[in-house]
Design an enzyme around this catalytic site. Structure first.
Site, PDB file in Angstrom:
ATOM      1  N   CYS A  96       5.411  -2.016  -3.706  1.00 35.31           N
ATOM      2  CA  CYS A  96       4.900  -3.355  -4.051  1.00 35.31           C
ATOM      3  C   CYS A  96       3.954  -3.330  -5.242  1.00 35.31           C
ATOM      4  O   CYS A  96       3.531  -4.377  -5.723  1.00 35.31           O
ATOM      5  CB  CYS A  96       4.219  -3.983  -2.838  1.00 35.31           C
ATOM      6  SG  CYS A  96       5.065  -3.611  -1.299  1.00 35.31           S
TER       7      CYS A  96
ATOM      8  N   CYS B  94       0.960 -12.878   7.444  1.00 31.12           N
ATOM      9  CA  CYS B  94       1.898 -12.111   6.604  1.00 31.12           C
ATOM     10  C   CYS B  94       2.328 -12.895   5.375  1.00 31.12           C
ATOM     11  O   CYS B  94       2.586 -14.093   5.460  1.00 31.12           O
ATOM     12  CB  CYS B  94       3.153 -11.766   7.397  1.00 31.12           C
ATOM     13  SG  CYS B  94       2.851 -11.021   8.998  1.00 31.12           S
ATOM     14  N   SER B  95       2.485 -12.201   4.259  1.00 34.63           N
ATOM     15  CA  SER B  95       3.065 -12.826   3.073  1.00 34.63           C
ATOM     16  C   SER B  95       4.564 -12.984   3.325  1.00 34.63           C
ATOM     17  O   SER B  95       5.146 -12.255   4.120  1.00 34.63           O
ATOM     18  CB  SER B  95       2.793 -11.981   1.836  1.00 34.63           C
ATOM     19  OG  SER B  95       3.290 -10.671   2.023  1.00 34.63           O
TER      20      SER B  95
ATOM     21  N   ILE C 185       8.849 -13.642   2.445  1.00 36.87           N
ATOM     22  CA  ILE C 185       9.978 -13.122   1.654  1.00 36.87           C
ATOM     23  C   ILE C 185      10.201 -14.131   0.525  1.00 36.87           C
ATOM     24  O   ILE C 185      10.321 -15.326   0.789  1.00 36.87           O
ATOM     25  CB  ILE C 185      11.238 -13.055   2.539  1.00 36.87           C
ATOM     26  CG1 ILE C 185      11.021 -12.111   3.723  1.00 36.87           C
ATOM     27  CG2 ILE C 185      12.477 -12.708   1.724  1.00 36.87           C
ATOM     28  CD1 ILE C 185      11.140 -10.659   3.428  1.00 36.87           C
TER      29      ILE C 185
ATOM     30  N   LYS D 172       0.004 -14.548   0.006  1.00 38.80           N
ATOM     31  CA  LYS D 172       0.200 -15.327   1.225  1.00 38.80           C
ATOM     32  C   LYS D 172       0.819 -16.699   0.950  1.00 38.80           C
ATOM     33  O   LYS D 172       1.749 -17.109   1.619  1.00 38.80           O
ATOM     34  CB  LYS D 172      -1.154 -15.478   1.945  1.00 38.80           C
ATOM     35  CG  LYS D 172      -1.104 -16.315   3.198  1.00 38.80           C
ATOM     36  CD  LYS D 172      -0.340 -15.609   4.307  1.00 38.80           C
ATOM     37  CE  LYS D 172       0.111 -16.562   5.383  1.00 38.80           C
ATOM     38  NZ  LYS D 172       1.308 -17.324   5.023  1.00 38.80           N
TER      39      LYS D 172
ATOM     40  N   HIS E  69       5.616 -13.447  -2.329  1.00 41.11           N
ATOM     41  CA  HIS E  69       5.512 -12.019  -2.643  1.00 41.11           C
ATOM     42  C   HIS E  69       6.882 -11.413  -2.927  1.00 41.11           C
ATOM     43  O   HIS E  69       7.431 -10.668  -2.126  1.00 41.11           O
ATOM     44  CB  HIS E  69       4.803 -11.323  -1.468  1.00 41.11           C
ATOM     45  CG  HIS E  69       4.575  -9.854  -1.659  1.00 41.11           C
ATOM     46  ND1 HIS E  69       4.382  -9.273  -2.899  1.00 41.11           N
ATOM     47  CD2 HIS E  69       4.487  -8.827  -0.752  1.00 41.11           C
ATOM     48  CE1 HIS E  69       4.206  -7.974  -2.744  1.00 41.11           C
ATOM     49  NE2 HIS E  69       4.265  -7.672  -1.465  1.00 41.11           N
TER      50      HIS E  69
END
Lengths: 384, 132
Positions: free
Chosen positions: A83, A206-207, A209, A328, A332
């Site tokens: 990442c 969670c960030s 998809i 977030k 991402h």
């Protein structure tokens, strides 16, 4: 070494872009950066992409994208540190310009993540962890950060609510970013009541998809001055590594690679944490932002949770963190994230951030992280 | 799907807990390494992990990778063994609410997952409560 400046940035609306292919997303974005810089040719290009192979079954994308951008036979290089690939693309481009090897370089990142289903995306992201000794045991990517979160809560008394407040803050900021994937507010209650993914982390920790790309054009500062561009210089860069297995770190709550990368960047830029006006950090999970603010030295060890609760990192706080909405809210697309951070900081330093403008922003920082902290890339930018 | 060689070559570690150690630095490595990252010593001695330790952090995986989908939810933790080695693995044979940081566990040989209908049955270690 020559001074280097950012003269062009590009980013399009991020999200689940069903109609667009990896090459479409990339070219649209890179063209925006070229137009913003007022140029039509480059000397070299770097593309951060974590896993075009697993996400769209396509390797060798550097040449493919150089071709579709109409830049053949320019040298094009794909870089990968999970990442943190985007951040590394800027760092390598910076080295090439600073050394005098090239004048105009396109530093960029892209990830097209929705051409595969959930299982395959989970697998692709999981390859950033140690496949033989973490993945084999059934851990997932959110699971790794959950292990860090639980350890941080135990060691420093960080609370579940403090984690939630990171997501709430970043969604609040993202509301003012028209390019963000999720432009809506969330509440602490919503985070606490959202679906459990890997305790203590829920889905709203969670960030997402995301499909997206980001691009920046850099050149020697002298050239930028002659072109009459607002002078946004990249004055510091740092890059460091750590074990990719969390269990092998001396302190699971401490992001040593981020600390080391920041140390290099601060030294090169001759800046201290208190000189920084705003920071874009890698909040892939809420706990990550808390640990990163500690490793960057903007809060003391163990105080990241308290800092977000006290509003220190809010838009109107002492040091705004993730004015773009962060990973977030903005989204991402892994390989693009590091460059999108540079896009945001450049906008802020130019005074072009609209509703989310940080007043009198002069020095900004970006922190981009790979895996569960096994690599980290930090940059410091300054408006002259 | 991978060829069996990838699975087969990890068997000494996963089945028999084979590690190695640097006698200069008094460090144990799991999985075994070719050199000591501290002193660069390449003459590492074979060793075996101790089988008892304690939980130092854990999570409950609710959204699993595909090959673990029939097992979720399940607990995964990082365990510190008595010889100081830390490793990641599932914590089983106890209720989630009974798992605590500091809980004593021991390693047991278990099946971890199956590589589809015709693939390999993948074995290795899991952690189970021990004592108290």
């Amino acid at each position: 070494m020559r001074d280097v400046a950012v003269i062009g940035i590009g980013m399009t609306k991020w999200g689940e872009l069903w109609k667009k292919s990896l090459r479409d997303i990339y070219v649209e974005t890179a063209l925006l950066a070229l137009e913003d810089a007022g140029i039509d040719r480059i000397d070299s290009m770097y593309i951060g992409s974590m896993s075009s192979g697993l996400f769209v079954g396509q390797e060798h994308i550097a040449s493919l994208l150089a071709d579709y951008l109409g830049q053949l036979p320019v040298p094009a290089t794909r870089v990968e540190t999970a990442c943190a690939s985007g951040g590394l693309a800027l760092r390598l481009g910076l080295m090439e310009v600073a050394s005098g090897m090239s004048n105009i370089v396109l530093a960029s990142g892209v990830e097209k993540m929705t051409d595969v289903g959930g299982d395959e995306a989970t697998y692709a992201l999981g390859t950033a962890a140690d496949q033989e000794y973490e993945g084999y045991q059934g851990i997932t990517f959110p699971g790794l950060y959950a292990l860090i979160a639980r350890a941080h809560m135990q060691k420093y008394g960080t609370t579940r609510e403090q984690l939630a407040k990171v997501a709430v803050k970043n969604h609040h900021n993202g509301l003012k970013n028209p390019l963000a994937q999720y432009q809506f507010e969330i509440t602490v209650e919503a985070v606490l009541n959202s679906v459990k993914v890997a305790d203590p982390l829920n889905i709203l920790d969670c960030s997402p998809i995301t499909d997206g790309a980001a691009a920046a054009i850099i050149c020697p500062a002298d050239m930028a001055r002659k072109m009459g561009k607002p002078l946004i210089k990249v004055i510091g860069t740092g890059h460091a590594t750590d074990t990719i297995q969390i269990s092998q770190r001396k302190d699971m709550t401490w992001l040593e690679a981020t600390y080391q990368a920041a140390k290099q960047a601060y030294a090169m830029a001759d800046k201290k944490p208190e000189d920084i006006d705003l920071i874009e950090v890698h909040d892939c999970f809420t706990i990550a932002e808390i640990c990163v603010t500690e490793a960057l030295g903007i809060v003391d060890k163990g105080k990241g949770g308290e800092a977000v609760e006290a509003g220190l990192t809010a838009m109107e706080g002492k040091i705004p963190v993730n004015t773009s909405g962060g990973l977030k809210s903005k989204g991402h697309p892994v390989g693009a994230t590091g460059i999108a951070q540079v896009v945001e900081v450049t906008k802020q330093l130019r005074g072009e951030a609209g509703e989310r403008q940080v007043k009198d922003a002069r020095v900004g920082m970006t922190q981009n992280m790979g895996g569960s902290g096994g690599s980290s890339v930090v940059h410091i930018l300054e408006r002259e | 799907m991978s060829t069996p060689s990838r699975y087969w070559r990890e068997i000494p570690q996963r089945y028999r807990l084979e590690a190695n150690k640097c006698n200069r630095c008094e460090l144990t490595f799991f999985p075994p390494r070719l050199l000591c990252p501290e002193c660069k010593n390449r003459k590492l001695e074979k060793s075996k992990l101790t089988e008892k330790g304690k939980v130092i952090t854990y999570t409950i995986i609710r959204v699993p990778p595909a090959q673990f989908s029939d097992q979720a939810p399940y607990a995964v933790g990082i365990i510190e063994l008595e010889d100081g080695v830390r490793l990641t693995g599932q914590i089983v044979d106890c209720a989630f609410e009974d798992i605590k940081i500091g809980m004593k566990v021991k390693l047991e040989f278990r099946k971890l997952f199956e590589e589809g209908h015709a693939g390999i049955l993948c074995y290795g270690y899991k952690f189970v409560p021990h004592g108290e």
